[in-house]
Scaffold this motif. Structure first.
Motif, PDB file in Angstrom:
ATOM      1  N   VAL A 212     -11.435  -9.963   0.256  1.00  0.00           N
ATOM      2  CA  VAL A 212     -10.097  -9.544   0.667  1.00  0.00           C
ATOM      3  C   VAL A 212     -10.109  -8.736   1.956  1.00  0.00           C
ATOM      4  O   VAL A 212      -9.075  -8.220   2.384  1.00  0.00           O
ATOM      5  CB  VAL A 212      -9.424  -8.714  -0.449  1.00  0.00           C
ATOM      6  N   GLY A 213     -11.273  -8.608   2.593  1.00  0.00           N
ATOM      7  CA  GLY A 213     -11.362  -7.847   3.821  1.00  0.00           C
ATOM      8  C   GLY A 213     -11.846  -6.432   3.583  1.00  0.00           C
ATOM      9  O   GLY A 213     -12.305  -6.080   2.499  1.00  0.00           O
ATOM     10  N   VAL A 214     -11.720  -5.610   4.616  1.00  0.00           N
ATOM     11  CA  VAL A 214     -12.195  -4.223   4.598  1.00  0.00           C
ATOM     12  C   VAL A 214     -11.044  -3.309   4.216  1.00  0.00           C
ATOM     13  O   VAL A 214      -9.948  -3.398   4.774  1.00  0.00           O
ATOM     14  CB  VAL A 214     -12.744  -3.826   5.979  1.00  0.00           C
ATOM     15  N   THR A 215     -11.282  -2.418   3.269  1.00  0.00           N
ATOM     16  CA  THR A 215     -10.215  -1.569   2.759  1.00  0.00           C
ATOM     17  C   THR A 215      -9.753  -0.529   3.778  1.00  0.00           C
ATOM     18  O   THR A 215     -10.465  -0.173   4.712  1.00  0.00           O
ATOM     19  CB  THR A 215     -10.661  -0.847   1.481  1.00  0.00           C
ATOM     20  N   ALA A 216      -8.540  -0.024   3.547  1.00  0.00           N
ATOM     21  CA  ALA A 216      -7.988   1.054   4.365  1.00  0.00           C
ATOM     22  C   ALA A 216      -8.875   2.283   4.277  1.00  0.00           C
ATOM     23  O   ALA A 216      -9.697   2.421   3.369  1.00  0.00           O
ATOM     24  CB  ALA A 216      -6.568   1.376   3.890  1.00  0.00           C
ATOM     25  N   SER A 217      -8.683   3.222   5.215  1.00  0.00           N
ATOM     26  CA  SER A 217      -9.598   4.361   5.328  1.00  0.00           C
ATOM     27  C   SER A 217      -8.977   5.675   4.864  1.00  0.00           C
ATOM     28  O   SER A 217      -9.282   6.732   5.402  1.00  0.00           O
ATOM     29  CB  SER A 217     -10.054   4.495   6.782  1.00  0.00           C
ATOM     30  N   GLY A 218      -8.112   5.624   3.867  1.00  0.00           N
ATOM     31  CA  GLY A 218      -7.495   6.841   3.356  1.00  0.00           C
ATOM     32  C   GLY A 218      -8.126   7.294   2.055  1.00  0.00           C
ATOM     33  O   GLY A 218      -9.195   6.840   1.661  1.00  0.00           O
ATOM     34  N   ASP A 219      -7.420   8.201   1.365  1.00  0.00           N
ATOM     35  CA  ASP A 219      -7.953   8.779   0.137  1.00  0.00           C
ATOM     36  C   ASP A 219      -7.820   7.852  -1.067  1.00  0.00           C
ATOM     37  O   ASP A 219      -8.525   8.030  -2.058  1.00  0.00           O
ATOM     38  CB  ASP A 219      -7.247  10.100  -0.154  1.00  0.00           C
ATOM     39  N   ASP A 220      -6.911   6.876  -1.019  1.00  0.00           N
ATOM     40  CA  ASP A 220      -6.733   5.948  -2.137  1.00  0.00           C
ATOM     41  C   ASP A 220      -6.223   4.623  -1.579  1.00  0.00           C
ATOM     42  O   ASP A 220      -5.110   4.548  -1.068  1.00  0.00           O
ATOM     43  CB  ASP A 220      -5.740   6.507  -3.152  1.00  0.00           C
ATOM     44  N   ARG A 238      -4.841 -14.909  10.590  1.00  0.00           N
ATOM     45  CA  ARG A 238      -4.424 -14.441  11.910  1.00  0.00           C
ATOM     46  C   ARG A 238      -3.847 -13.039  11.840  1.00  0.00           C
ATOM     47  O   ARG A 238      -3.969 -12.251  12.773  1.00  0.00           O
ATOM     48  CB  ARG A 238      -3.379 -15.395  12.501  1.00  0.00           C
ATOM     49  N   GLU A 239      -3.174 -12.729  10.738  1.00  0.00           N
ATOM     50  CA  GLU A 239      -2.559 -11.411  10.594  1.00  0.00           C
ATOM     51  C   GLU A 239      -3.619 -10.335  10.389  1.00  0.00           C
ATOM     52  O   GLU A 239      -4.624 -10.561   9.720  1.00  0.00           O
ATOM     53  CB  GLU A 239      -1.587 -11.398   9.407  1.00  0.00           C
ATOM     54  N   PRO A 240      -3.401  -9.137  10.930  1.00  0.00           N
ATOM     55  CA  PRO A 240      -4.415  -8.072  10.819  1.00  0.00           C
ATOM     56  C   PRO A 240      -4.462  -7.367   9.463  1.00  0.00           C
ATOM     57  O   PRO A 240      -5.527  -6.936   9.025  1.00  0.00           O
ATOM     58  CB  PRO A 240      -4.002  -7.078  11.912  1.00  0.00           C
ATOM     59  N   VAL A 241      -3.308  -7.198   8.802  1.00  0.00           N
ATOM     60  CA  VAL A 241      -3.227  -6.354   7.609  1.00  0.00           C
ATOM     61  C   VAL A 241      -2.868  -7.180   6.386  1.00  0.00           C
ATOM     62  O   VAL A 241      -1.963  -8.021   6.433  1.00  0.00           O
ATOM     63  CB  VAL A 241      -2.199  -5.219   7.815  1.00  0.00           C
ATOM     64  N   CYS A 242      -3.584  -6.928   5.283  1.00  0.00           N
ATOM     65  CA  CYS A 242      -3.371  -7.692   4.056  1.00  0.00           C
ATOM     66  C   CYS A 242      -3.138  -6.776   2.859  1.00  0.00           C
ATOM     67  O   CYS A 242      -3.621  -5.640   2.809  1.00  0.00           O
ATOM     68  CB  CYS A 242      -4.596  -8.558   3.744  1.00  0.00           C
ATOM     69  N   VAL A 243      -2.399  -7.306   1.901  1.00  0.00           N
ATOM     70  CA  VAL A 243      -2.250  -6.696   0.583  1.00  0.00           C
ATOM     71  C   VAL A 243      -2.824  -7.682  -0.422  1.00  0.00           C
ATOM     72  O   VAL A 243      -2.496  -8.867  -0.398  1.00  0.00           O
ATOM     73  CB  VAL A 243      -0.778  -6.397   0.255  1.00  0.00           C
ATOM     74  N   ALA A 244      -3.709  -7.210  -1.294  1.00  0.00           N
ATOM     75  CA  ALA A 244      -4.374  -8.081  -2.260  1.00  0.00           C
ATOM     76  C   ALA A 244      -4.097  -7.605  -3.676  1.00  0.00           C
ATOM     77  O   ALA A 244      -3.855  -6.415  -3.925  1.00  0.00           O
ATOM     78  CB  ALA A 244      -5.882  -8.108  -2.012  1.00  0.00           C
ATOM     79  N   ALA A 245      -4.115  -8.552  -4.616  1.00  0.00           N
ATOM     80  CA  ALA A 245      -3.961  -8.224  -6.031  1.00  0.00           C
ATOM     81  C   ALA A 245      -5.311  -7.821  -6.590  1.00  0.00           C
ATOM     82  O   ALA A 245      -6.292  -8.563  -6.464  1.00  0.00           O
ATOM     83  CB  ALA A 245      -3.402  -9.420  -6.785  1.00  0.00           C
ATOM     84  N   ARG A 246      -5.366  -6.666  -7.221  1.00  0.00           N
ATOM     85  CA  ARG A 246      -6.639  -6.201  -7.756  1.00  0.00           C
ATOM     86  C   ARG A 246      -7.144  -7.111  -8.877  1.00  0.00           C
ATOM     87  O   ARG A 246      -8.332  -7.423  -8.958  1.00  0.00           O
ATOM     88  CB  ARG A 246      -6.483  -4.778  -8.283  1.00  0.00           C
ATOM     89  N   GLY A 247      -6.246  -7.561  -9.734  1.00  0.00           N
ATOM     90  CA  GLY A 247      -6.661  -8.347 -10.885  1.00  0.00           C
ATOM     91  C   GLY A 247      -7.282  -9.684 -10.531  1.00  0.00           C
ATOM     92  O   GLY A 247      -8.322 -10.061 -11.060  1.00  0.00           O
ATOM     93  N   THR A 248      -6.644 -10.395  -9.597  1.00  0.00           N
ATOM     94  CA  THR A 248      -7.095 -11.747  -9.251  1.00  0.00           C
ATOM     95  C   THR A 248      -7.994 -11.782  -8.032  1.00  0.00           C
ATOM     96  O   THR A 248      -8.714 -12.754  -7.810  1.00  0.00           O
ATOM     97  CB  THR A 248      -5.894 -12.656  -8.986  1.00  0.00           C
ATOM     98  N   LYS A 250      -6.822 -12.004  -5.073  1.00  0.00           N
ATOM     99  CA  LYS A 250      -6.129 -12.883  -4.127  1.00  0.00           C
ATOM    100  C   LYS A 250      -5.316 -12.070  -3.129  1.00  0.00           C
ATOM    101  O   LYS A 250      -4.698 -11.056  -3.483  1.00  0.00           O
ATOM    102  CB  LYS A 250      -5.177 -13.814  -4.873  1.00  0.00           C
ATOM    103  N   VAL A 251      -5.304 -12.514  -1.878  1.00  0.00           N
ATOM    104  CA  VAL A 251      -4.429 -11.924  -0.876  1.00  0.00           C
ATOM    105  C   VAL A 251      -3.014 -12.407  -1.146  1.00  0.00           C
ATOM    106  O   VAL A 251      -2.750 -13.602  -1.169  1.00  0.00           O
ATOM    107  CB  VAL A 251      -4.877 -12.306   0.541  1.00  0.00           C
TER     108      VAL A 251
END
Length: 316
Positions: A212-220, A238-248, A250-251
């Motif tokens: 799913v890519g590299v995670t954000a760099s914050g506290d959570d 092509r898009e820089p930022v993604c939201v992924a489902a933890r369970g599956t 999947k982006v």
């Protein structure tokens, strides 16, 4: 390597239209500007905010916010400090080993300022990058060791705050220099490697890999519900930022935005990002389409580029 004022009524409140209700005027009057001395950073806060900046790191210096106030005090002798959910305690990393040759984590009572120290790993290993579990009962730290000029990750530590105990899980072989982070339920941990997210059990055994890519760099990096996580998209998108489902794994959402930095989640439907802004930088809240809905902080170019400012947000 370890990761690592002034309050006043917003001027715009004076120009509020008389047509606003008393409740709206009262809400606007609660807006606060907090200047972080010597950093070139101004926070824009509201008393109703879910998250609050409780500590910050600038260069090699660490600052902790006073409980219930807006003043930040420099904490000499620490390389990192992070505040627990709810704000009762802070966890800190000292810049020296204890007399026994072990690294240690300080648990600071923010009301009294007193600290107790919990021994972790033995020299030449260190404990780095502290993260609180969401219930405030445990602290996660990454076990690292420097080999030549490189830092390697060898495992992680779990500290039980109430019991004052430490346990460690070592990996079968060391990983590249990255830090472990909690899952939302604190039953597993995650670490970034080669652009992917690896999940481990608390016994140090691998569970799965999320592409799913590299995670954000914050506290959570997880949303408040724990169901989604924020990442920099894998290269296949092509898009820089993604939201992924933890369970599956999947982006589920891709954002065509160009931020400089990702802090994490503001709430279940909003994100925290940093953008360039007229020769400086601005930390903002955006919706899941990338539209800015709120300014959180104004940051000078020098503070961002030269001083490597890091703002640590805590759930109230």
């Amino acid at each position: 390597m370890r990761l690592s004022i002034r309050t006043g009524v917003v001027a715009g409140c004076l120009a509020l239209s008389a047509s606003l209700t008393p409740a709206a005027v009262a809400q606007a009057a609660e807006d606060t500007e907090v200047e972080l001395p010597g950093t070139g950073v101004v926070l824009h806060e509201k008393s109703t905010d879910r998250l609050l900046v409780t500590a910050y790191m600038v260069g090699d210096d660490v600052y902790l916010r006073g409980k219930g106030g807006d003043a930040f005090a420099k904490k000499s002798g620490y390389t990192e400090i992070t505040v627990s959910p709810g704000g009762a305690r802070a966890a800190g990393l000292r810049d020296k080993y204890a007399g026994s040759g072990y690294d240690q984590v300080a648990i600071i009572d923010r009301a009294t300022g007193t600290a107790k120290f919990i021994r972790t790993v033995k020299k030449p290993f260190i404990t780095a990058a502290l993260y609180w579990s969401r219930d405030g009962r445990k602290i996660l730290g990454t076990t690292q060791r420097k080999v030549g000029k490189k830092w390697l990750t060898h495992g992680f530590s779990v500290i039980d705050v109430a019991a004052g105990t430490h346990s460690e899980a070592r990996l079968p072989k060391p990983l590249k220099d990255h830090s472990f982070e909690w899952s939302p339920d604190a039953r597993s941990v995650y670490i970034v490697q080669e652009g992917k997210l690896l999940e481990y059990g608390l016994d140090g055994k691998p569970r799965r890999t999320l592409d799913v890519g590299v995670t954000a760099s914050g506290d959570d990096v997880f949303s408040p519900s724990g169901k989604r996580l924020l990442t920099w998209c894998p290269k296949r998108y092509r898009e820089p930022v993604c939201v992924a489902a933890r369970g599956t794994g999947k982006v589920v959402k891709r954002l065509a935005v160009e931020p400089e930095h990702l802090w994490g989640w503001w709430d279940e439907s909003h994100l925290m990002m940093v953008y360039k802004n007229d020769g400086a930088y601005r930390s903002v809240v955006t919706d899941l389409n990338g539209k800015t809905t709120r300014v959180l902080a104004d940051i000078t170019s020098s503070a961002w580029k030269n001083d490597d400012i890091y703002l640590s947000y805590t759930r109230r």
